[in-house]
Design an enzyme around this catalytic site. Structure first.
Site, mmCIF file in Angstrom:
data_model
loop_
_atom_site.group_PDB
_atom_site.id
_atom_site.type_symbol
_atom_site.label_atom_id
_atom_site.label_comp_id
_atom_site.label_asym_id
_atom_site.label_seq_id
_atom_site.Cartn_x
_atom_site.Cartn_y
_atom_site.Cartn_z
ATOM 1 N N GLU A 10 -27.382 -40.844 -10.576
ATOM 2 C CA GLU A 10 -26.397 -41.810 -10.495
ATOM 3 C C GLU A 10 -24.934 -41.028 -10.812
ATOM 4 O O GLU A 10 -23.866 -41.392 -10.054
ATOM 5 C CB GLU A 10 -26.504 -42.934 -11.583
ATOM 6 C CG GLU A 10 -25.665 -44.026 -11.481
ATOM 7 C CD GLU A 10 -25.740 -44.881 -10.194
ATOM 8 O OE1 GLU A 10 -26.723 -44.778 -9.629
ATOM 9 O OE2 GLU A 10 -24.848 -45.340 -9.908
ATOM 10 N N HIS A 301 -30.015 -45.997 -11.561
ATOM 11 C CA HIS A 301 -29.469 -45.735 -13.073
ATOM 12 C C HIS A 301 -30.924 -45.603 -13.846
ATOM 13 O O HIS A 301 -31.220 -44.989 -15.016
ATOM 14 C CB HIS A 301 -28.840 -47.031 -13.600
ATOM 15 C CG HIS A 301 -27.309 -47.207 -13.281
ATOM 16 N ND1 HIS A 301 -26.981 -48.019 -12.307
ATOM 17 C CD2 HIS A 301 -26.346 -46.538 -13.785
ATOM 18 C CE1 HIS A 301 -25.485 -48.121 -12.293
ATOM 19 N NE2 HIS A 301 -25.310 -47.242 -13.243
#
Ligand SMILES: Nc1ncnc2c1ncn2[C@@H]1O[C@H](COP(=O)(O)OP(=O)(O)OP(=O)(O)O)[C@@H](O)[C@H]1O
Length: 331
Positions: A10, A301
């Site tokens: 991410e 994430h």
């Protein structure tokens, strides 16, 4: 010295927060390079600096490279200690994201961490304070995490000015296996400095959409006059939550239905935890050395938090897709 490449996966602010917090727990120096490399405006923003400063304060850490736009820091923690202090993030920097940077470390402290924090309580791209309280802390309490949080004033983008009181107590974490909890849906529809009907319309539209999907819910309506202007809807049920914030030009009905749609989709998926709680649980499962859950998606994430947690703790996570759900467990 542990070296972390902040551009992994991410490549945003979360990798930084998890790395700093876990470094404080194990008491090892870290260097983080390529900070927020995958964002359009790389490097540290003021709210990231505030969270690193707070992590340094509770762990007695020395920090090098802490300035706006910095893409590399060295963080050298000593020992995590209880404190009682006030922090002003400034404007509407997210209070829950500031806390994300210290929560794994805070439970390993030698005393209570008591904070009064000014900033944003209900801002985009972040958990809201209600989400943190009713979803994240509710889930973490199953692992033995002990914290309380109280909203004194809400703070919205761009002025902020929200005020929250938090107390995190020392606690050892134990493994927990999350399953879908059949609980009623609760929620809050809130507005500040807007016509009285806004919060009510948000709540009504959330309720009616949930009803169409076969769910009943209780939504508290809050009409406030805080420093900043804004609105939103927060819904929760067990380990599933949803957050929707209002914007100028966005009808109140849309704010409510957006929160309700997310909630209905997560509940109907049969997953134990929602997509956001999934990534947030990872460092704590690492500290507990066990646990499992199912969720709807292997998000960027989630992958990134698994990777960064494995760099600090002696744990390995296993991710498996079964029946359309993503299962995550500590091996
Ligand atoms: N609507 C939401 N509800 C609950 N949690 C959320 C929501 N939106 C984002 N989050 C959580 O907020 C965190 C955001 O992490 P991210 O790396 O994007 O941080 P950031 O600092 O805001 O971003 P960046 O610094 O890269 O601009 C994640 O833990 C994510 O799960």
């Amino acid at each position: 010295m542990i070296e972390i490449d902040g551009s992994f996966g991410e490549g945003g602010g979360q990798i930084l927060r998890t790395a700093v917090s876990l470094a404080a727990v194990i008491g090892k120096d870290i260097t983080i390079k390529n900070i927020r490399k995958n964002r359009p405006n790389p490097g540290l923003k003021p709210q990231h600096m505030k969270s690193i400063e707070l992590a340094a304060l509770i762990s007695g850490a020395g920090v090098r490279g802490l300035h706006p736009g910095s893409t590399e820091i060295c963080f050298s923690p000593v020992e995590i200690k209880g404190i009682d202090t006030t922090i002003d993030i400034g404007t509407a920097g997210s209070i829950p994201l500031l806390l994300q940077c210290i929560m794994p470390a805070a439970c390993a402290s030698d005393g209570n961490i008591s904070l009064r924090i000014r900033g944003g309580t209900d801002v985009d791209w972040s958990p809201s304070v209600d989400y943190l309280k009713h979803v994240t802390l509710n889930a973490l309490s199953e692992m033995g995490y002990r914290a309380s949080i109280r909203t004194i004033a809400r703070g919205y983008y761009p002025k902020g000015g929200g005020l929250v009181e938090v107390v995190i107590e020392p606690a050892g974490l134990k493994e927990y296996h999350y399953f879908r909890e059949e609980e009623n849906i609760s929620g809050i529809s809130h507005a500040s400095n807007l016509p009285e009907h806004v919060a009510r319309r948000q709540a009504e539209s959330a309720k009616s959409l949930l009803r169409e999907h076969g769910f009943e819910c209780d939504i508290l309506v809050e009409d406030n006059n805080y420093l900043s202007t804004g609105s939103g809807v927060n819904l929760w049920s067990g380990f599933i939550g949803s957050v929707s914030t209002g914007k100028r030009g966005l009808p109140a009905e849309k704010v409510g239905s957006r929160a309700a749609k997310q909630m209905a989709a997560s509940l109907q998926s049969g997953a134990a935890v929602d997509i956001h709680l999934a990534d947030q649980l990872i460092p704590f499962m690492g500290l507990a050395g066990g646990g499992s859950f199912t969720t709807t998606e292997l998000s960027g994430h989630l992958k990134t938090n698994i990777w960064v947690t494995e760099q600090f703790l002696d744990v390995k996570f296993e991710v498996k897709e079964t029946d359309g759900l993503i299962g995550v467990r500590v091996r």
